[in-house]
Design an enzyme around this catalytic site. Structure first.
Site: not given
Ligand code: EPZ
Length: 449
Positions: A154, A429, A337, A149, A55-56
């Site tokens: 996020r 999803r 995850d 969410c 998916k990702n």
């Molecule tokens: C991706 O989400 C995945 N989703 C998530 O999978 C996964 O849990 C996550 O990466 C971590 O591995 C997809 O790829 C579609 P991040 P993402 O940006 O990119 C903070 C699932 O179950 N952050 O790596 O949204 C954020 O709040 C989903 O398939 C900021 O503060 O995660 C988090 O605490 C759930 N500012 C941390 O960084 C930003 O601009 C990591 O978030 C971006 C992120």
């Protein structure tokens, strides 16, 4: 020079009300908003399943179609709600999308508008991924802020900071990110933390920028590497794929390509953990164990035999699991995850396991539901202490987010008696026909409409 958009510029400044084209109804299970899963646990899982596409990785690769007027063909795309949502979003922008089974053909040669409305973005945060490609190719974008969410706030500040470094002018108005740019220019970007979709957004934007971009502190997740490989097949010049320092030499144009999406490592890890929890022996076809070292190490520590010879991934669990402790962190460390699934495994393991979540601030929603199955879990800050009980007992539970629902299924398979998991649209999803794959392993699981 960004491609001209065949649409009056003023339309991009006021909210555009448009009717989404009537879409072919997706597979019935994808529309099963209030479906439940009824699971009778306590039996071994034996058999063989095939892992679906990731998916990702699929989501950003589908969005990368916005970067070229040529046709992009994505293969091994899983049939998931989030994929359907992404295709709906792209169609609403004017991308032509044809899907047949797990192959999707996309052509963004007549994009009519560069807006992503709140209605879609609120259902799937990953919609923010259209921001970078739209600014890079069309010089403008208006994307709704995703909002929070279940698992945390996020924010997308790193996406915005990086695009500004590339020369975009960005303002936030009425809950939208409004971005403009003549032509993006390469820059050196250091993200404040490792962000998966942040790295993906910036990599896609930089692919069409003028000059070189370096992303320091880049996410090393295999899904990011899969996107980079797809972009390079489209003519991008990306080096350092899979490392924390990615360099992108911008090009004038990208062309079409055919790319096969990598196998889903989280689906793979989820099924391995289900067998470890319920006991049994399973072969997972099409998996790529190299993307799961940290998870496989922990499953071996829990007592599972895992064999990765000759391109097959086999798991054999003939004992009660040993409790294990772990902390989540960016790849290649233990993936967030998989955290919920391992708390489920620990719930009926022998001993006490401590699970620390370092990525998201509220990713223990599954704990309260697992306690309804008899789990003995206490939470202190971002650490859950799980004292394994001899046997969980089935009960009605409710899914709250994608991986939480997977953990409830894992626990239900190990529990004695019947569990009904409600709100499994969360599961749909990210897992393609999970109940039929579990049934192929001998699980007593039925989807109840
Ligand atoms: C991706 O989400 C995945 N989703 C998530 O999978 C996964 O849990 C996550 O990466 C971590 O591995 C997809 O790829 C579609 P991040 P993402 O940006 O990119 C903070 C699932 O179950 N952050 O790596 O949204 C954020 O709040 C989903 O398939 C900021 O503060 O995660 C988090 O605490 C759930 N500012 C941390 O960084 C930003 O601009 C990591 O978030 C971006 C992120």
């Amino acid at each position: 020079m960004p491609d001209a958009l065949p649409v009056a510029p003023d339309r991009l400044t006021r909210p555009v009300q448009f009717r989404a084209p009537a879409l072919p109804r997706d597979r019935p299970h994808i529309d099963g908003a209030m479906d439940k899963l009824r699971i009778r646990g306590g039996t071994r899982l034996d058999g063989e399943i095939t892992v679906s596409g990731a998916k990702n990785a699929a989501l950003p690769i589908l969005v990368a179609s916005l970067l070229t007027a040529d046709e992009l063909i994505a293969e091994n795309v899983p049939e998931l709600q989030d994929v359907a949502t992404t295709l709906k979003l792209l169609r609403q922008m004017g991308v032509s999308v044809e899907r047949s089974g797990n192959t999707v053909r996309l052509k963004a040669d007549a994009v009519t508008q560069t807006e992503a409305a709140y209605e879609l973005v609120k259902t799937m945060r990953a919609s923010i991924l259209v921001l970078g490609p739209l600014v890079a190719r069309f010089g403008s974008a208006r994307v709704s802020l995703p909002g929070g969410c279940a698992i945390g706030a996020r924010p997308v500040d790193q996406h915005i900071k990086g695009l500004e470094a590339l020369g975009a002018t960005i303002r936030i108005e009425n809950g939208f990110v409004v971005a403009q740019a003549e032509r993006l220019r390469g820059a050196r970007i250091v993200t404040d933390m490792v962000t998966v979709t942040g790295t993906e957004n910036l990599m896609m934007a930089a692919a069409l920028a003028k000059g070189e971009t370096v992303i320091e502190n880049a996410a090393r997740e295999p899904e990011v590497a899969d996107l980079a490989n797809a972009l390079n097949a489209m003519g991008a010049r990306i080096r350092g794929v899979g490392t924390s320092r990615i360099s992108i030499e911008g090009v004038e144009r990208l062309h079409g390509a055919t790319h096969r999406v990598m196998p889903d490592r989280i689906e793979t890890g989820t099924f391995l953990t289900a067998v470890a929890a319920a006991g049994g022996r399973a072969t997972l076809r099409g998996a790529d164990p190299r993307t799961l070292d940290s998870v496989i190490d922990k499953l071996r520590e829990a007592g599972a035999q895992i064999d990765t010879q000759n391109g097959l991934l086999r798991v054999d669990m003939s004992q009660r699991a040993n409790a294990i402790s772990l902390r989540t962190a960016p790849y290649p460390e233990f993936p967030t995850d998989m955290q919920a699934q391992f708390i489920a495994l620990n719930s009926s393991a022998d001993g006490v396991g401590k699970v620390t979540e370092t990525i998201f601030e509220n990713r223990f929603m599954h704990v309260h539901e697992l306690q309804r199955l008899g789990a003995d879990i206490s939470i202190d800050g971002n650490t859950a202490t799980v004292r394994g009980v001899a046997r969980l007992t089935g009960a009605p539970v409710m899914a709250t987010d994608l991986r939480a629902s997977a953990s409830l299924v894992v626990a239900a398979l190990a529990a004695a008696g019947e569990t009904v998991v409600d709100r499994i649209y969360h599961l749909d999803r990210g897992y393609e026909r999970m109940e039929s794959k579990l049934a192929a392993l001998g699980a007593d699981v039925v989807r109840v409409k």
